[in-house]
Design a protein around this motif. Structure first.
Motif, PDB file in Angstrom:
ATOM      1  N   ILE A 115      55.765  -7.967   6.713  1.00  0.00           N
ATOM      2  CA  ILE A 115      55.749  -9.146   5.743  1.00  0.00           C
ATOM      3  C   ILE A 115      54.415 -10.201   6.191  1.00  0.00           C
ATOM      4  N   PHE A 116      53.814 -10.025   7.703  1.00  0.00           N
ATOM      5  CA  PHE A 116      53.107 -10.999   7.941  1.00  0.00           C
ATOM      6  C   PHE A 116      51.640 -10.806   6.948  1.00  0.00           C
ATOM      7  N   VAL A 117      51.574  -9.461   7.088  1.00  0.00           N
ATOM      8  CA  VAL A 117      50.612  -9.393   6.633  1.00  0.00           C
ATOM      9  C   VAL A 117      50.287  -9.693   5.099  1.00  0.00           C
ATOM     10  N   VAL A 118      51.197  -9.779   4.403  1.00  0.00           N
ATOM     11  CA  VAL A 118      51.291  -9.504   2.676  1.00  0.00           C
ATOM     12  C   VAL A 118      51.381 -11.246   2.539  1.00  0.00           C
ATOM     13  N   MET A 119      51.853 -12.258   3.774  1.00  0.00           N
ATOM     14  CA  MET A 119      51.978 -13.524   4.137  1.00  0.00           C
ATOM     15  C   MET A 119      50.593 -14.399   4.533  1.00  0.00           C
ATOM     16  N   ALA A 120      49.291 -13.230   4.865  1.00  0.00           N
ATOM     17  CA  ALA A 120      48.153 -13.347   5.745  1.00  0.00           C
ATOM     18  C   ALA A 120      47.292 -13.445   3.730  1.00  0.00           C
ATOM     19  N   TYR A 121      47.466 -12.611   3.362  1.00  0.00           N
ATOM     20  CA  TYR A 121      47.142 -11.693   1.660  1.00  0.00           C
ATOM     21  C   TYR A 121      47.728 -13.604   0.718  1.00  0.00           C
ATOM     22  N   ASP A 122      49.078 -13.692   0.885  1.00  0.00           N
ATOM     23  CA  ASP A 122      48.926 -15.124   0.219  1.00  0.00           C
ATOM     24  C   ASP A 122      48.475 -16.438   0.000  1.00  0.00           C
ATOM     25  N   ARG A 123      47.899 -16.574   1.713  1.00  0.00           N
ATOM     26  CA  ARG A 123      47.166 -17.939   2.049  1.00  0.00           C
ATOM     27  C   ARG A 123      46.149 -17.593   1.677  1.00  0.00           C
ATOM     28  N   TYR A 124      45.178 -16.030   1.443  1.00  0.00           N
ATOM     29  CA  TYR A 124      43.860 -15.725   1.331  1.00  0.00           C
ATOM     30  C   TYR A 124      43.859 -16.320  -0.322  1.00  0.00           C
ATOM     31  N   VAL A 125      44.545 -15.723  -0.941  1.00  0.00           N
ATOM     32  CA  VAL A 125      44.466 -15.815  -2.435  1.00  0.00           C
ATOM     33  C   VAL A 125      44.796 -16.991  -3.268  1.00  0.00           C
ATOM     34  N   ALA A 126      45.450 -18.060  -1.924  1.00  0.00           N
ATOM     35  CA  ALA A 126      46.014 -19.269  -2.519  1.00  0.00           C
ATOM     36  C   ALA A 126      44.666 -20.631  -1.944  1.00  0.00           C
ATOM     37  N   ILE A 127      43.823 -19.662  -0.913  1.00  0.00           N
ATOM     38  CA  ILE A 127      42.427 -20.596  -0.190  1.00  0.00           C
ATOM     39  C   ILE A 127      41.407 -20.112  -0.992  1.00  0.00           C
ATOM     40  N   ALA A 223      38.587 -18.718   6.641  1.00  0.00           N
ATOM     41  CA  ALA A 223      37.617 -19.824   7.416  1.00  0.00           C
ATOM     42  C   ALA A 223      36.191 -19.341   6.327  1.00  0.00           C
ATOM     43  N   MET A 224      35.674 -18.631   5.990  1.00  0.00           N
ATOM     44  CA  MET A 224      34.518 -18.788   5.584  1.00  0.00           C
ATOM     45  C   MET A 224      35.015 -19.789   3.981  1.00  0.00           C
ATOM     46  N   ALA A 225      36.101 -19.088   3.055  1.00  0.00           N
ATOM     47  CA  ALA A 225      36.313 -19.899   2.718  1.00  0.00           C
ATOM     48  C   ALA A 225      36.117 -21.391   3.062  1.00  0.00           C
ATOM     49  N   ILE A 226      37.331 -22.216   4.037  1.00  0.00           N
ATOM     50  CA  ILE A 226      37.300 -23.896   4.194  1.00  0.00           C
ATOM     51  C   ILE A 226      35.990 -24.155   4.916  1.00  0.00           C
ATOM     52  N   LEU A 227      35.187 -23.332   5.485  1.00  0.00           N
ATOM     53  CA  LEU A 227      33.817 -24.082   5.729  1.00  0.00           C
ATOM     54  C   LEU A 227      33.091 -24.303   4.308  1.00  0.00           C
ATOM     55  N   LYS A 228      33.295 -23.922   3.128  1.00  0.00           N
ATOM     56  CA  LYS A 228      32.336 -24.122   1.932  1.00  0.00           C
ATOM     57  C   LYS A 228      33.458 -25.368   1.256  1.00  0.00           C
ATOM     58  N   ILE A 229      34.380 -25.904   2.361  1.00  0.00           N
ATOM     59  CA  ILE A 229      34.876 -27.445   1.316  1.00  0.00           C
ATOM     60  C   ILE A 229      34.310 -28.312   1.851  1.00  0.00           C
ATOM     61  N   LYS A 230      34.191 -29.343   1.338  1.00  0.00           N
ATOM     62  CA  LYS A 230      32.843 -30.593   1.961  1.00  0.00           C
ATOM     63  C   LYS A 230      33.409 -31.783   2.807  1.00  0.00           C
ATOM     64  N   LYS A 237      43.586 -30.509   5.513  1.00  0.00           N
ATOM     65  CA  LYS A 237      44.740 -29.802   4.496  1.00  0.00           C
ATOM     66  C   LYS A 237      44.896 -28.074   3.980  1.00  0.00           C
ATOM     67  N   ALA A 238      43.647 -27.583   4.095  1.00  0.00           N
ATOM     68  CA  ALA A 238      43.502 -26.203   4.275  1.00  0.00           C
ATOM     69  C   ALA A 238      43.986 -25.473   4.862  1.00  0.00           C
ATOM     70  N   PHE A 239      43.784 -25.849   6.117  1.00  0.00           N
ATOM     71  CA  PHE A 239      44.485 -25.507   8.085  1.00  0.00           C
ATOM     72  C   PHE A 239      45.322 -25.492   7.567  1.00  0.00           C
ATOM     73  N   SER A 240      45.984 -26.223   7.506  1.00  0.00           N
ATOM     74  CA  SER A 240      46.990 -26.581   8.333  1.00  0.00           C
ATOM     75  C   SER A 240      48.810 -26.045   8.034  1.00  0.00           C
ATOM     76  N   THR A 241      47.618 -24.863   6.269  1.00  0.00           N
ATOM     77  CA  THR A 241      48.354 -24.307   5.273  1.00  0.00           C
ATOM     78  C   THR A 241      48.494 -23.653   5.934  1.00  0.00           C
ATOM     79  N   ARG A 294      55.757 -28.376  10.461  1.00  0.00           N
ATOM     80  CA  ARG A 294      54.881 -28.471   9.837  1.00  0.00           C
ATOM     81  C   ARG A 294      54.241 -28.514   8.213  1.00  0.00           C
ATOM     82  N   ASN A 295      55.742 -28.563   8.235  1.00  0.00           N
ATOM     83  CA  ASN A 295      55.732 -27.727   6.263  1.00  0.00           C
ATOM     84  C   ASN A 295      56.064 -29.396   6.262  1.00  0.00           C
ATOM     85  N   LYS A 296      55.563 -29.772   5.076  1.00  0.00           N
ATOM     86  CA  LYS A 296      56.355 -31.186   4.481  1.00  0.00           C
ATOM     87  C   LYS A 296      56.901 -30.706   3.425  1.00  0.00           C
TER      88      LYS A 296
END
Length: 317
Positions: A115-127, A223-230, A237-241, A294-296
């Protein structure tokens, strides 16, 4: 073992637990009872909020709901029995009961790894693919990933439990643990367990190293996707998720990896009990705390339910 005899000589095991002192056990009973009730309440609250709030009907919270269900079920397979043994004179568990507990805990623990792997994939797709998030992670795929995680967990645990409980147990039956964990029970076998330990090690590598590698790979992409955010605000916000997921992954995998991937020569029953207690009791307790603090969205859903409760409990109710 007697030639031709296909069953173990041992009909029950004695779980030694943490202490033989009645006063210490009474204190531990209160502490673990509070931990168990808090864990069930915290994880049950997350499940309730996700089910009641339609705004939480997304893949991320679907997987979080399943994680809470796993945590709540996992502690229920070990803690109630441990609580009884802390107060009862007898600390025995039948051979069949030990087998069932080993299988259930193994299945739930391995499923949680997946499940932790699936959740990591979920965050990868979301970001990394926010515009295609609902298309890629559609409900059909979510259900398949969830079902695959449970099937993998139950089949792997069935294999591991079969090998361990098929060993001959003809001598001591005192397990230096508070539940029937594989390595602790296997150490009592009346034969050389080197081959079984090698199989267990290979299975542990597959179920620990590969999931961790996939999680790390996902977060490298994140991390690579977050670094591209200006925007700095956008980066935060992306890191907090992802911070909550990274926290619970670390809390779960660090002790579990040490327990199942360390050399057999470094096996220490007392140390194993303490580490096992961390990922089998404290991690399920901390997971809902980490996510809720940590979750609003979880906070908003909780306040919404509380407001509804106050409205329905007004005068005339």
């Amino acid at each position: 073992m007697i030639p031709g005899q296909n069953q173990s000589w041992v009909s029950e095991f004695i779980l030694l637990g943490f202490s033989s002192d009645p006063t210490t056990n009474s204190i531990l009973f209160i502490v673990f009872l509070l931990i168990y009730l808090s864990t069930v309440l915290g994880n049950g609250l997350i499940i309730m909020l996700v089910c009641l709030d339609t705004q939480l009907h997304t893949p991320m919270y679907f997987f979080l709901c399943n994680l809470s269900l796993l945590d709540m079920t996992f502690v229920t397979t070990t803690m109630p029995q441990m609580l009884v043994h802390l107060l009862a004179y007898s600390q025995s568990i039948s051979f069949a009961g030990c087998c069932l507990q080993m299988f259930a805990c193994g299945a739930l623990g391995i499923t949680e790894c997946m499940i932790f792997v699936v959740m990591a994939y979920d965050r990868y797709v979301a970001i990394c693919y926010p515009l295609r998030y609902t298309v890629i992670l559609n409900w059909g795929l979510c259900i398949k990933l969830e079902a695959g995680s449970w099937i993998c967990g139950f089949l792997s645990s069935l294999l591991n439990t079969f090998f361990t409980m098929s060993l001959p147990y003809c001598g001591p039956n005192r397990v230096n643990h508070f539940w029937c964990e594989g390595p602790s029970v296997r150490s009592l076998a009346c034969m050389d367990t080197h081959l079984i330990e090698m199989v267990d090690l290979v299975l542990s590598i597959f179920l620990c190293v590969i999931p961790i590698s996939l999680i790390v790979t996902s977060y490298i992409g994140i991390a690579m996707a977050i670094l591209k955010i200006k925007s700095t605000q956008g980066r935060c916000k992306a890191f907090s998720t992802c911070a909550s997921h990274l926290t619970v992954v670390t809390l779960f995998y660090a002790p579990a990896t040490y327990t199942y991937l360390r050399p057999n020569s470094s096996y220490s029953p007392e140390q194993d009990k303490q580490i096992s207690l961390f990922y089998s009791a404290f991690t399920p307790l901390l997971n809902p705390v980490v996510y809720s603090l940590r979750n609003k969205d979880i906070k908003r859903a909780f306040l919404k339910v509380m407001d509804y409760g106050r409205c329905t409990s007004g005068p005339g109710w």
